[in-house]
Write a protein that holds these residues in place. Structure first.
Motif, PDB file in Angstrom:
ATOM      1  N   LYS A 181      -9.142   1.038  -2.786  1.00 29.46           N
ATOM      2  CA  LYS A 181     -10.469   0.976  -1.889  1.00 29.46           C
ATOM      3  C   LYS A 181     -11.288   2.734  -2.596  1.00 29.46           C
TER       4      LYS A 181
ATOM      5  N   GLU B 131      -4.961   7.497  -5.395  1.00 30.30           N
ATOM      6  CA  GLU B 131      -4.016   6.643  -5.962  1.00 30.30           C
ATOM      7  C   GLU B 131      -3.179   5.783  -7.339  1.00 30.30           C
TER       8      GLU B 131
ATOM      9  N   ASP C 112       0.850  -1.230   0.391  1.00 31.19           N
ATOM     10  CA  ASP C 112      -0.024   0.121  -0.023  1.00 31.19           C
ATOM     11  C   ASP C 112       1.152   0.988   0.098  1.00 31.19           C
TER      12      ASP C 112
ATOM     13  N   GLY D 281      -8.589   2.919   5.295  1.00 32.90           N
ATOM     14  CA  GLY D 281      -7.592   2.010   4.686  1.00 32.90           C
ATOM     15  C   GLY D 281      -6.833   1.189   5.013  1.00 32.90           C
ATOM     16  N   ASP D 282      -6.329   1.221   5.862  1.00 37.56           N
ATOM     17  CA  ASP D 282      -5.323   0.183   6.019  1.00 37.56           C
ATOM     18  C   ASP D 282      -6.249  -0.805   7.075  1.00 37.56           C
TER      19      ASP D 282
ATOM     20  N   ASN E 203       0.035   4.129   0.145  1.00 37.52           N
ATOM     21  CA  ASN E 203      -0.395   5.461   0.376  1.00 37.52           C
ATOM     22  C   ASN E 203      -0.194   6.449  -0.779  1.00 37.52           C
TER      23      ASN E 203
END
Ligand code: ADP
Ligand code: MG
Length: 309
Positions: free
Chosen positions: A227, A200, A171, A258-259, A173
């Motif tokens: 996401k 992203e 991820d 998101g995490d 970010n």
């Protein structure tokens, strides 16, 4: 689960720092004005640490690799991870730096974030105990664009993980420089699962439309779990895209949603679930995590997430 002879399902490599959340009348007034706010909470921050906590909450056996200073914020994070049963033997304490911190000024639905990077950017490849890789099935790297000292060596880390038979998720970010490169193509070539949010995904694909961006990156990445905020998520594997909705929820705070999604996604993947069920679990974990302030307070246990599938 297969390979359960290994002590960990998951090694998380990334940033580890607290969030200080202030609520109420948080717009500062300079000129030495003292202003009272409604609430102040020190809580687990940082994408990678919130992910690790979400995975542990779902029942995965997690080890964390990251860097803190020899200070109260670092000790707080260390304790919080250990309290969740996360192995902290890979956390490096460096007394020459200070642990990073985000101060979150939260005003209703909007917020401003002030971040001191400190230890966040400082983790180096040579500080990672590669022996931990032999003890896990999967490697997750969070916050690629924050890990300044490690970033050039991420392809090397991923190659070491692959050589040892681990699968890999990433991820990135947000990229604060908004260049969306910095060696990312080489890192992406080694991942099994890529976990971007919508912004992203489109920025990295260089395509404005979400489904076109999924198709484009899907040509070179085996699995993408994207996401889409309040819309839920989309996942792509073997040329097929599946969708899942978010849960209708009274959102308190989306920090770390998101995490928490990532944690659910990796859980489904490691248990051999089919893509659609994996995505639905991920969306449930993301949505449920928004029920309380901070990234970890409302992360669901597996039974709670499965109950809403
Ligand atoms: N407003 C919301 N209502 C319900 N669920 C949400 C909401 N915002 C986020 N989520 C859940 O959290 C997941 C991740 O959120 P998102 O904001 O897209 O990721 P990120 O935090 O990485 O930007 C979404 O896929 C969704 O399941
Ligand atoms: Mg994110």
């Amino acid at each position: 689960m297969s390979h359960s002879n290994k002590p960990f399902d998951l090694i998380v490599v990334g940033e580890i720092n607290p969030d200080l959340i202030l609520r109420g009348d948080v717009v500062p007034a300079f000129g030495q004005v003292e202003q009272l706010v409604d609430d102040a909470t020190l809580t687990i921050g940082s994408s990678s640490a919130i992910f690790a906590c979400g995975a542990a909450r779902l029942g995965l056996r997690v080890a964390f690799v990251g860097k803190i200073g020899d200070d109260v914020f670092g000790r707080f994070m260390h304790e919080q991870l250990a309290a969740r049963g996360i192995d902290t033997s890979g956390i490096v304490v460096d007394s020459t730096i200070r642990t990073g911190l985000s101060v979150i000024l939260s005003r209703g639905a909007d917020r401003a974030i002030l971040t001191y990077s400190g230890s966040i950017a400082a983790l180096r490849y040579d500080e990672i105990d590669l022996r931990l890789l032999d003890q896990a099935r999967h490697l997750h790297l969070g916050a690629y664009y924050m890990l300044d000292a490690l970033r050039p060596d991420v392809p090397r880390l991923f190659a070491e993980a692959r050589r040892r038979g681990l699968t890999i998720s990433l991820d990135t970010n947000y990229d604060p420089t908004e260049r969306w490169e910095s060696g990312l193509a080489e890192a992406l070539a080694a991942v099994d699962i890529f976990l971007p949010n919508e912004t992203e995904l489109c920025a990295i694909a260089g395509v404005a439309d979400t489904s076109a961006a999924l198709e484009h990156l899907g040509q070179r990445i085996p699995i993408i779990g994207a996401k889409l905020g309040a819309k839920g998520g989309a996942a792509r594997q073997n040329g097929t895209t599946v969708h899942a909705g978010a849960l209708p929820i009274d959102v308190v705070d989306t920090t770390g949603a998101g995490d928490s999604f990532d944690a659910g996604f990796v859980y489904g993947y490691l248990h051999g679930w089919e893509l659609e069920r994996t995505l639905r679990l991920a969306c449930a974990c993301g949505s449920l995590s928004t029920r309380a302030a901070g990234g970890t307070a409302a992360q669901p246990a597996l039974a709670e997430a499965e109950a809403v599938l």
